[in-house]
Every structure is written in structure tokens, then in C-alpha cells.
Design a protein around this motif. Structure first.
Motif, mmCIF file in Angstrom:
data_model
loop_
_atom_site.group_PDB
_atom_site.id
_atom_site.type_symbol
_atom_site.label_atom_id
_atom_site.label_comp_id
_atom_site.label_asym_id
_atom_site.label_seq_id
_atom_site.Cartn_x
_atom_site.Cartn_y
_atom_site.Cartn_z
ATOM 1 N N TRP A 46 0.830 -1.200 0.000
ATOM 2 C CA TRP A 46 0.000 0.000 0.000
ATOM 3 C C TRP A 46 0.864 1.249 0.000
ATOM 4 O O TRP A 46 1.999 1.247 0.474
ATOM 5 N N LYS A 47 0.315 2.330 -0.535
ATOM 6 C CA LYS A 47 1.045 3.590 -0.634
ATOM 7 C C LYS A 47 1.295 4.165 0.757
ATOM 8 O O LYS A 47 0.598 3.849 1.715
ATOM 9 N N HIS A 48 2.285 5.052 0.797
ATOM 10 C CA HIS A 48 2.589 5.722 2.067
ATOM 11 C C HIS A 48 1.346 6.426 2.605
ATOM 12 O O HIS A 48 1.006 6.303 3.777
ATOM 13 N N HIS A 49 0.641 7.163 1.757
ATOM 14 C CA HIS A 49 -0.630 7.787 2.120
ATOM 15 C C HIS A 49 -1.729 7.111 1.316
ATOM 16 O O HIS A 49 -1.702 7.125 0.080
ATOM 17 N N SER A 50 -2.690 6.514 2.003
ATOM 18 C CA SER A 50 -3.770 5.789 1.338
ATOM 19 C C SER A 50 -5.107 6.183 1.948
ATOM 20 O O SER A 50 -5.208 6.382 3.163
ATOM 21 N N CYS A 51 -6.134 6.274 1.084
ATOM 22 C CA CYS A 51 -7.462 6.686 1.545
ATOM 23 C C CYS A 51 -8.439 5.522 1.504
ATOM 24 O O CYS A 51 -8.259 4.565 0.738
ATOM 25 N N GLY A 52 -9.480 5.620 2.334
ATOM 26 C CA GLY A 52 -10.507 4.600 2.339
ATOM 27 C C GLY A 52 -11.334 4.655 3.594
ATOM 28 O O GLY A 52 -11.355 5.671 4.302
ATOM 29 N N ILE A 53 -12.017 3.549 3.916
ATOM 30 C CA ILE A 53 -12.853 3.481 5.112
ATOM 31 C C ILE A 53 -12.624 2.150 5.820
ATOM 32 O O ILE A 53 -12.254 1.148 5.189
ATOM 33 N N PHE A 54 -12.835 2.146 7.112
ATOM 34 C CA PHE A 54 -12.818 0.907 7.871
ATOM 35 C C PHE A 54 -14.169 0.229 7.707
ATOM 36 O O PHE A 54 -15.215 0.885 7.735
ATOM 37 N N THR A 55 -14.152 -1.094 7.545
ATOM 38 C CA THR A 55 -15.410 -1.819 7.382
ATOM 39 C C THR A 55 -15.812 -2.458 8.704
ATOM 40 O O THR A 55 -15.845 -3.667 8.845
ATOM 41 N N ASN A 56 -16.046 -1.561 9.686
ATOM 42 C CA ASN A 56 -16.533 -1.932 11.003
ATOM 43 C C ASN A 56 -15.755 -3.096 11.612
ATOM 44 O O ASN A 56 -16.200 -4.239 11.574
ATOM 45 N N PRO A 57 -14.585 -2.829 12.184
ATOM 46 C CA PRO A 57 -13.730 -3.915 12.668
ATOM 47 C C PRO A 57 -14.289 -4.705 13.843
ATOM 48 O O PRO A 57 -13.684 -5.673 14.258
ATOM 49 N N ASN A 103 5.174 -0.003 4.658
ATOM 50 C CA ASN A 103 5.132 -1.432 4.374
ATOM 51 C C ASN A 103 6.335 -2.115 5.020
ATOM 52 O O ASN A 103 7.487 -1.746 4.768
ATOM 53 N N GLN A 104 6.035 -3.091 5.865
ATOM 54 C CA GLN A 104 7.079 -3.859 6.536
ATOM 55 C C GLN A 104 6.821 -5.342 6.319
ATOM 56 O O GLN A 104 5.795 -5.730 5.751
ATOM 57 N N ALA A 105 7.754 -6.162 6.784
ATOM 58 C CA ALA A 105 7.605 -7.607 6.594
ATOM 59 C C ALA A 105 6.347 -8.132 7.272
ATOM 60 O O ALA A 105 5.690 -9.048 6.779
ATOM 61 N N GLY A 106 5.976 -7.521 8.411
ATOM 62 C CA GLY A 106 4.813 -8.004 9.146
ATOM 63 C C GLY A 106 3.506 -7.376 8.738
ATOM 64 O O GLY A 106 2.451 -7.708 9.282
ATOM 65 N N GLY A 107 3.534 -6.423 7.778
ATOM 66 C CA GLY A 107 2.309 -5.774 7.330
ATOM 67 C C GLY A 107 2.504 -4.277 7.127
ATOM 68 O O GLY A 107 3.610 -3.736 7.270
ATOM 69 N N TYR A 108 1.416 -3.603 6.802
ATOM 70 C CA TYR A 108 1.408 -2.165 6.559
ATOM 71 C C TYR A 108 1.177 -1.487 7.905
ATOM 72 O O TYR A 108 0.072 -1.530 8.461
ATOM 73 N N ALA A 109 2.237 -0.875 8.465
ATOM 74 C CA ALA A 109 2.177 -0.291 9.805
ATOM 75 C C ALA A 109 1.623 1.126 9.732
ATOM 76 O O ALA A 109 2.279 2.031 9.216
ATOM 77 N N VAL A 110 0.416 1.316 10.264
ATOM 78 C CA VAL A 110 -0.264 2.614 10.202
ATOM 79 C C VAL A 110 0.061 3.416 11.459
ATOM 80 O O VAL A 110 -0.158 2.951 12.577
ATOM 81 N N TYR A 111 0.585 4.642 11.262
ATOM 82 C CA TYR A 111 0.934 5.470 12.412
ATOM 83 C C TYR A 111 0.202 6.807 12.420
ATOM 84 O O TYR A 111 0.316 7.571 13.368
ATOM 85 N N LYS A 112 -0.596 7.090 11.372
ATOM 86 C CA LYS A 112 -1.423 8.293 11.356
ATOM 87 C C LYS A 112 -2.757 7.966 10.706
ATOM 88 O O LYS A 112 -2.814 7.242 9.717
ATOM 89 N N ILE A 113 -3.822 8.523 11.298
ATOM 90 C CA ILE A 113 -5.163 8.413 10.715
ATOM 91 C C ILE A 113 -5.748 9.815 10.704
ATOM 92 O O ILE A 113 -5.880 10.439 11.760
ATOM 93 N N ARG A 114 -6.083 10.299 9.520
ATOM 94 C CA ARG A 114 -6.643 11.645 9.409
ATOM 95 C C ARG A 114 -7.956 11.593 8.651
ATOM 96 O O ARG A 114 -8.091 10.842 7.685
ATOM 97 N N GLU A 115 -8.872 12.427 9.085
ATOM 98 C CA GLU A 115 -10.169 12.479 8.411
ATOM 99 C C GLU A 115 -10.070 13.304 7.136
ATOM 100 O O GLU A 115 -9.387 14.326 7.092
ATOM 101 N N ILE A 116 -10.736 12.863 6.110
ATOM 102 C CA ILE A 116 -10.841 13.634 4.867
ATOM 103 C C ILE A 116 -12.161 14.369 4.937
ATOM 104 O O ILE A 116 -13.216 13.760 4.995
ATOM 105 N N ALA A 117 -12.106 15.697 4.947
ATOM 106 C CA ALA A 117 -13.270 16.573 5.129
ATOM 107 C C ALA A 117 -14.573 15.923 4.728
ATOM 108 O O ALA A 117 -14.945 15.906 3.573
ATOM 109 N N PHE A 118 -15.253 15.401 5.705
ATOM 110 C CA PHE A 118 -16.548 14.732 5.568
ATOM 111 C C PHE A 118 -16.459 13.497 4.686
ATOM 112 O O PHE A 118 -16.981 12.472 5.022
ATOM 113 N N GLY A 119 -15.830 13.586 3.517
ATOM 114 C CA GLY A 119 -15.565 12.408 2.700
ATOM 115 C C GLY A 119 -16.782 11.613 2.316
ATOM 116 O O GLY A 119 -16.705 10.434 2.034
ATOM 117 N N GLY A 120 -17.925 12.243 2.280
ATOM 118 C CA GLY A 120 -19.127 11.529 1.903
ATOM 119 C C GLY A 120 -19.712 10.699 3.021
ATOM 120 O O GLY A 120 -20.786 10.143 2.896
#
Length: 494
Positions: A46-57, A103-120
């Protein structure tokens, strides 16, 4: 910490079991090495900065990436226990976010989560920046207990400053487990009152106000990081001249904190004549501990209700000074500087303010009449000042380690005036030392003038007066410098 079996279907759209691993962390900042969560990247990086939504974990285990070539899902592999409820909230409300990760051997390590202005998606909070506020609050908190982190329980809660009912609710949903148990239950009850139409508008208003105050305080654990004794000594030397016994006692307290990582069982009581720097010592200790501080001036408190607040049955009810101090500090760990403790026993009317102080100093919890909740006081460090310890009741005295502050000798006063008081005033007024010269006999005259006064406040005022006079002569009379001899000092300070 249990690890669940992955069982999501290929398209990740159908119901799936909660399969991520929850890990406990108390890191104050997130980084690729210490991430908030880890996503699967074995099929696609995955890209360094990637957009999307969580599907209710809470029910599914994926993040839905919005890429240029389509939509892709990645299983959530691990989540910091503090963020489980927040990710669930983001997923349930379909809030579009931008992840920053590596991206690391154990997975994509997320260290920032930012909201995209309302984003629909549906934004529940009334305040912009709620997500960043929540992440900062969660990083500042400690991990919930292990059994709590595993449970999928509903939490309810205020805004940023948490004031609206919607933002309170969102806060409780996302971070309710980071609150002490009794405060979390209290918040649920008050939130129900604030929403109810079966109570009066006044009751709803009081409940919402109390929630706003309580939720904006970070209720921290009673754990204190080590403090550098050398830095502590530097601060003390910067603030105080001499007083080696006092400085040693404070350094002993620092070393004790470093060994136990908790505050001492007893606060400090500084006893001495007026003007000897008792309050200055208290402020220096707060600076060393890196804690916010608040002052309680006991000479102006003659009714215990000023400390404990008033009951909500009154229209003009409000919290007491102690609860307001927590609110202003924004956290539960702070230094309470109690000035003129020897005046605390002179209460008038409805009781004795000194009795209220006992509950604050016992570290068992303090109850404010307006809040109607016991708040933890284990992170409160009291430092009291007094002129006459004989006026302090025995129960209050037993809560403190007493340090007697002696008055300064004439020689010490000379050094304080010439090396500290006068240079500080000259610097503040923009004067050079060669523009205001004090001769040796003038210095003796200053000390002689205030020989019968205690402390150094009079010396500081004398320095202010002399510097102001020098500035006047330079600006008005056009002289290049002013030299004070004994006669000039006696004439000026008479």
C-alpha cells in the motif's frame, strides 16, 4: 492477549469474525515502529498515504482502500487496545480517512489516521478535528485493562472542548474505556439525564455542563517518569539563593519519585516569615515535576462550599475551586499550591475549609457537590505555605513533611540584591549594568534601610525603585549613567 482465527470471505463483504490481535501499548506517540494498527500487505503493498474506510472492525477485519485502479480490502492484523473503539466508530459511521503507513515484513504499519473533510460519510461530532483530538487523547492515555480490551462493550459521551451532547457521546464511544470505572459509569448516568425529556431543562443543563467538565480532564494513572536530579538542581539554583537544606529535601523527593515512579505519600509544608520565597519554591517544584499547577489561597476561603461546589438543586449551582482547578489544568496530575495554610482553620458559617482539605490530601478521592462524583486524587501533589505552623491543626500538619524556611542574613540579602534582584530589574527595563551603578556603601544602606523587615520583597521593591529612578534621570535629564551612593539611597528610599 488472545489471537483470533482469520475467517473473512474473499470479497470481505459478508459477515466475518473479529480476527485481529489486540496489543497493549502506552506509547505517547505513534510511529512505523510503534504503530496504531497493522494491515495485511502480503497480496498488495500500500502507498505511504492511502485513503478509504474501515469496514466496522467489530464484525469485519478489513480496511477498504480506494485506489486509482479500484477498491481493495486488507485484513486488520493488529490493533493497539486503546484504538479498538475508535476504529469501530469510524467503521460504523463510514468516515473516509487517510492513512499514513509503512510497508514492513509483518504488514502495513499505520501510524497516522486523518479524516478527509466529511468524505461523503456521516460526521457525528459537531466539532471539526474531532478525530485528531481523539487520537491525541488516546495516545496520551494508558492502555485499558486486558479483559476490557477484549470485550466488545458499548460506551457512551462530550466535544473539543467537549461541550455538545453529540461530541460527548462520540468521546465516550471512542475512549470511554480509558476513563476510571466510576467516572465512566457516572458519565453514562449523566448522559442519560442530559438526553432525557422527563427531567427539567435545568437538570439537563447541569448534567451536560458537568459532563463537559469531566470529559475534558485527562484522568491519568499515578505513574511518573524519572526526573533528572541535575536538571532539578539547576532549576533550584536558578530560582533560589542558598537554602541548601531546602534544596536537599526537594532533591530527596525527586530521587524517591525516580525509584517508585509515584508521588510521595506526604506533600511539602514550607513554613517561614513573609517574603522568604516560599511560593517561589513551590513554583520551582512544579516546574521540576513538569506538572501544571494551581493555587488555593486559604486566606480568601471562608466557606467549605467554595472548595466543594454547590448542589445542583440550586439554580446558580457551580463546581468548587478544586474541581475547577482540575478542569483548568486539563489533567488529574497537578501540583496544588496551598497558600497560607495557617488561615485555613478560620472558616465562617457552614463549616471549616480545613476539613475539606483533609479529603484532598488523603489521596482517597475528592467529591465535588456539583459533580456528584468521586474523582481520583492520587496524582495530586500538595505544597503548602504558612507563616505560623502553630496555627495549623494537627490533622493537617500530619499530611505534610515540614520544611522551616529561615529568614536571610544581612550578608545573604546583599548578595541577593546585587546578583539577582537588581540585574533582573535592569534587564526587564532595558538598562545596562553600567547605566545604574550601586556602590558598596549604597548596598550597605539598602540593607540597613530594611534591616527590620523579613524576606526579600522589600529588597526587590527597592531595586525596582532605584532602576526606575535611574531610567528617569537618563531619559529626562540626559545623563549617560547614574551612580547611587549611600546618601542617594537613603534619600530615595526614605
Amino acid at each position: 492477549m488472545p489471537v483470533f482465527d482469520f475467517s473473512s470471505t474473499p470479497d470481505n463483504k459478508s459477515e466475518a469474525k473479529c480476527t485481529y490481535t489486540v496489543f497493549r501499548s502506552n506509547e505517547a506517540a505513534a510511529s512505523p515502529e510503534k504503530p496504531i494498527l497493522i494491515l495485511d500487505n502480503h497480496k498488495r503493498t500500500w502507498k505511504h498515504h492511502s485513503c478509504g474506510i474501515f469496514t466496522n472492525p467489530s464484525k469485519r477485519t478489513a480496511f477498504e482502500f480506494k485506489e486509482e485502479d479500484g477498491t481493495f480490502h486488507a485484513d486488520i492484523l493488529k490493533i493497539d487496545a486503546r484504538f479498538v473503539s475508535l476504529l469501530k466508530w469510524l467503521g460504523e459511521n463510514h468516515i473516509t480517512v487517510r492513512l499514513s503507513g509503512e510497508n514492513q515484513a509483518g504488514g502495513y504499519a499505520v501510524y497516522k489516521i486523518r479524516e478527509i473533510a466529511f468524505g461523503g460519510g456521516t460526521k457525528l461530532s459537531a466539532e471539526d478535528g474531532f478525530l485528531q483530538f481523539m487520537i491525541d487523547r488516546l495516545l496520551a492515555s494508558s492502555a485499558p485493562e486486558e479483559e476490557q480490551a477484549e470485550e466488545d462493550q458499548e460506551e457512551m459521551g462530550d466535544s473539543m472542548k467537549l461541550t455538545s451532547l453529540q461530541s460527548i457521546t462520540d468521546f465516550m464511544t471512542c475512549a470511554g474505556r480509558t476513563l476510571p470505572d466510576n467516572i465512566r459509569l457516572w458519565a453514562r448516568r449523566n448522559l442519560a439525564v442530559a438526553r432525557s425529556h422527563e427531567v427539567t431543562p435545568e437538570e439537563r443543563r447541569h448534567a451536560q455542563r458537568a459532563l463537559s467538565i469531566m470529559m475534558n480532564i485527562q484522568w491519568k494513572h499515578n505513574y511518573f517518569e524519572s526526573i533528572d536530579p541535575k536538571e532539578a538542581r539547576r532549576i533550584l539554583d536558578e530560582e533560589l539563593y542558598g537554602m541548601e537544606r531546602v534544596k536537599q529535601r526537594i532533591i530527596e523527593t525527586i530521587i524517591q519519585i525516580n525509584r517508585t515512579h509515584t508521588l510521595p505519600a506526604y506533600g511539602l509544608l514550607l513554613v517561614g516569615p513573609a517574603g522568604t520565597g516560599k511560593s517561589q519554591i513551590a513554583y520551582a517544584v512544579a516546574r521540576i515535576l513538569k506538572l501544571p499547577w494551581t493555587t488555593l489561597d486559604m486566606s480568601s476561603i471562608n466557606d467549605p462550599e467554595q472548595l466543594t461546589g454547590s448542589s445542583r438543586i440550586y439554580t446558580n449551582a457551580k463546581p468548587g475551586i478544586i474541581m475547577e482547578a482540575f478542569s483548568m489544568a486539563g489533567e488529574s496530575n497537578l501540583v496544588f499550591i496551598i497558600n497560607e495554610l495557617d488561615k485555613a482553620s478560620s472558616g465562617k458559617g457552614n463549616g471549616n475549609p480545613a476539613d475539606v482539605l483533609l479529603t484532598l490530601l488523603d489521596n482517597l478521592g475528592f467529591t465535588d457537590n456539583y459533580m456528584e462524583c468521586t474523582v481520583p486524587t492520587v496524582g495530586v501533589y500538595p505544597i503548602a505555605t504558612a507563616n505560623d505552623k502553630n496555627q495549623i491543626s494537627a490533622p493537617l500538619m500530619s499530611r505534610f513533611a515540614v520544611i522551616d524556611i529561615p529568614d536571610y542574613s544581612a550578608e545573604e540579602k546583599k548578595i541577593i540584591f546585587s546578583r539577582f534582584a537588581l540585574p533582573k530589574v535592569l534587564k526587564r527595563m532595558g538598562l545596562h549594568e553600567n547605566e545604574c551603578v550601586v556602590t558598596e556603601d549604597a548596598l550597605d544602606a539598602v540593607i540597613e534601610t530594611f534591616a527590620n523587615t523579613s524576606g526579600i520583597r522589600d529588597l526587590e521593591q527597592a531595586a525596582e525603585h532605584m532602576a526606575a529612578n535611574a531610567l528617569y534621570q537618563i531619559e529626562v535629564n540626559g545623563v549617560s549613567c547614574v551612580t547611587f551612593d549611600a546618601a542617594a539611597v537613603r534619600s530615595l528610599l526614605r
